[in-house]
Design a protein around this motif. Structure first.
Motif, PDB file in Angstrom:
ATOM      1  N   ARG A 270      38.058  48.171  38.194  1.00 15.91           N
ATOM      2  CA  ARG A 270      38.516  48.500  39.292  1.00 15.91           C
ATOM      3  C   ARG A 270      38.107  49.038  40.817  1.00 15.91           C
ATOM      4  NH1 ARG A 270      43.602  50.535  39.783  1.00 15.91           N
ATOM      5  NH2 ARG A 270      43.846  51.818  41.236  1.00 15.91           N
ATOM      6  N   ILE A 271      38.433  48.134  41.404  1.00 18.90           N
ATOM      7  CA  ILE A 271      37.974  47.762  42.601  1.00 18.90           C
ATOM      8  C   ILE A 271      37.961  48.221  43.810  1.00 18.90           C
ATOM      9  CG2 ILE A 271      36.872  46.127  44.465  1.00 18.90           C
ATOM     10  CD1 ILE A 271      35.411  45.717  41.278  1.00 18.90           C
ATOM     11  N   LYS A 272      37.187  49.029  44.929  1.00 19.56           N
ATOM     12  CA  LYS A 272      37.389  49.799  46.084  1.00 19.56           C
ATOM     13  C   LYS A 272      37.465  48.245  47.866  1.00 19.56           C
ATOM     14  CE  LYS A 272      38.054  53.763  48.488  1.00 19.56           C
ATOM     15  NZ  LYS A 272      37.998  55.235  48.898  1.00 19.56           N
ATOM     16  N   ALA A 273      38.309  48.526  48.581  1.00 17.00           N
ATOM     17  CA  ALA A 273      38.117  47.425  49.255  1.00 17.00           C
ATOM     18  C   ALA A 273      38.579  48.032  50.457  1.00 17.00           C
ATOM     19  CB  ALA A 273      36.585  46.264  49.594  1.00 17.00           C
ATOM     20  N   LEU A 274      38.429  46.994  51.434  1.00 14.39           N
ATOM     21  CA  LEU A 274      39.917  46.532  52.040  1.00 14.39           C
ATOM     22  C   LEU A 274      40.034  45.723  51.996  1.00 14.39           C
ATOM     23  CD1 LEU A 274      37.182  47.012  55.770  1.00 14.39           C
ATOM     24  CD2 LEU A 274      39.265  48.666  55.642  1.00 14.39           C
ATOM     25  N   PRO A 275      41.625  45.724  52.075  1.00 15.32           N
ATOM     26  CA  PRO A 275      42.572  44.615  51.568  1.00 15.32           C
ATOM     27  C   PRO A 275      42.227  42.821  51.695  1.00 15.32           C
ATOM     28  CG  PRO A 275      43.847  45.229  52.634  1.00 15.32           C
ATOM     29  CD  PRO A 275      42.059  46.073  52.862  1.00 15.32           C
ATOM     30  N   ASN A 276      41.288  42.853  52.916  1.00 19.86           N
ATOM     31  CA  ASN A 276      40.770  41.716  52.825  1.00 19.86           C
ATOM     32  C   ASN A 276      39.084  41.040  52.911  1.00 19.86           C
ATOM     33  OD1 ASN A 276      42.583  40.229  54.790  1.00 19.86           O
ATOM     34  ND2 ASN A 276      42.132  41.141  56.630  1.00 19.86           N
ATOM     35  N   ASN A 277      38.411  42.339  51.877  1.00 22.45           N
ATOM     36  CA  ASN A 277      37.251  42.540  51.303  1.00 22.45           C
ATOM     37  C   ASN A 277      37.774  41.807  49.801  1.00 22.45           C
ATOM     38  OD1 ASN A 277      36.265  41.425  53.482  1.00 22.45           O
ATOM     39  ND2 ASN A 277      36.013  44.128  53.704  1.00 22.45           N
ATOM     40  N   LEU A 278      38.878  42.277  49.488  1.00 22.17           N
ATOM     41  CA  LEU A 278      38.790  42.107  47.662  1.00 22.17           C
ATOM     42  C   LEU A 278      38.775  40.679  47.075  1.00 22.17           C
ATOM     43  CD1 LEU A 278      42.438  44.524  47.792  1.00 22.17           C
ATOM     44  CD2 LEU A 278      40.521  44.795  46.407  1.00 22.17           C
ATOM     45  N   PRO A 279      38.398  40.729  45.889  1.00 19.26           N
ATOM     46  CA  PRO A 279      37.572  39.719  45.491  1.00 19.26           C
ATOM     47  C   PRO A 279      39.437  38.682  44.592  1.00 19.26           C
ATOM     48  CG  PRO A 279      36.616  40.527  44.271  1.00 19.26           C
ATOM     49  CD  PRO A 279      37.382  41.631  45.504  1.00 19.26           C
ATOM     50  N   GLN A 280      38.990  37.587  44.830  1.00 20.42           N
ATOM     51  CA  GLN A 280      40.559  37.566  43.756  1.00 20.42           C
ATOM     52  C   GLN A 280      40.091  37.670  42.168  1.00 20.42           C
ATOM     53  OE1 GLN A 280      43.184  35.301  44.412  1.00 20.42           O
ATOM     54  NE2 GLN A 280      43.781  35.922  42.686  1.00 20.42           N
ATOM     55  N   ASN A 281      38.528  37.572  41.471  1.00 15.82           N
ATOM     56  CA  ASN A 281      38.601  38.077  40.319  1.00 15.82           C
ATOM     57  C   ASN A 281      36.359  37.959  40.043  1.00 15.82           C
ATOM     58  OD1 ASN A 281      37.099  35.256  40.626  1.00 15.82           O
ATOM     59  ND2 ASN A 281      38.349  34.210  39.719  1.00 15.82           N
ATOM     60  N   ILE A 282      36.325  38.758  39.599  1.00 19.76           N
ATOM     61  CA  ILE A 282      34.735  38.948  39.223  1.00 19.76           C
ATOM     62  C   ILE A 282      33.688  37.769  38.313  1.00 19.76           C
ATOM     63  CG2 ILE A 282      33.117  40.596  38.867  1.00 19.76           C
ATOM     64  CD1 ILE A 282      35.900  42.707  39.556  1.00 19.76           C
ATOM     65  N   GLU A 283      33.395  37.309  39.366  1.00 15.90           N
ATOM     66  CA  GLU A 283      32.505  36.136  37.646  1.00 15.90           C
ATOM     67  C   GLU A 283      31.372  37.171  36.998  1.00 15.90           C
ATOM     68  OE1 GLU A 283      31.488  32.160  39.368  1.00 15.90           O
ATOM     69  OE2 GLU A 283      33.538  31.847  40.005  1.00 15.90           O
TER      70      GLU A 283
END
Length: 199
Positions: free
Chosen positions: A128-141
């Protein structure tokens, strides 16, 4: 982040009967919220496939009667028997407003512990990630390279730029545990070594 365009039309009447008719026509009742007001709309079930039936997180470019809005799928309800989507909630995005969303975990590399016969156990497939829309990653490696047998990667080890992980920091994402075969091999090796020592 990948974007998919979907057309929708505002629903004139909202009720169970109307929703049933929509589904019969191949459309899905939906709600768009997060903006100034809620909008009840209908979207094509076929258009939703590329948004719902994917492991990736995607932005939805909603075109509602000519008005374009950027959104994400916040919730989807499925029929318990047919597994077909029955209702969908879209959350309108604003560039200056943080959102919380589940982002998939992507495992990379090879664990040395697995090479030795250990068993890879992935407990969290999304974070679960919280961020501004443009800072959201596509996935977490998450790299498996440092994982020996008995080692794990916890949530608090994940470092993201301009984004916050909301899961409990102590939760394990992935670990390499001793497999039965490896434990047996080690016991046999220890027995053999012990037997040599007695001679």
């Amino acid at each position: 982040m990948k974007s998919i365009a979907i057309s929708g039309s505002v629903r004139q009447s909202v009720g169970k009967r109307d929703a049933k008719e929509l589904r019969y026509e191949g459309n899905i009742p939906a709600v768009l919220y997060g903006g100034k007001e809620q909008t009840h709309l209908a979207v094509s079930a076929a258009d939703l496939k590329q948004v719902l039936y994917t492991a990736e997180v995607v932005f939805v470019e909603l075109d509602i009667n000519g008005k374009k809005t950027r959104a994400i799928v916040q919730d989807a309800q499925f029929h318990p028997l047919t597994d077909l989507v029955t209702h969908i909630d879209f959350l309108e995005l604003a560039d200056d407003k943080e959102v919380s969303i589940n982002i998939p975990v992507k495992l990379t590399g090879t664990s040395p512990g697995v090479k030795l016969g250990g068993k890879l156990v992935q407990k969290l497939r999304k974070l679960r990630i919280k961020a501004l829309p443009n800072n959201l990653p596509q996935n977490i490696e998450i790299s498996l390279e440092p994982l020996e047998v008995g080692k794990s990667v916890r949530v608090d080890q994940v470092k993201l730029e301009n984004a916050k992980v909301l899961n409990n920091g102590d939760d394990t994402i992935v670990s390499v545990i001793m497999s039965r075969a490896l434990r047996q091999a080690e016991q046999e090796a220890a027995k053999a070594a012990g037997g040599k020592g007695k001679k």
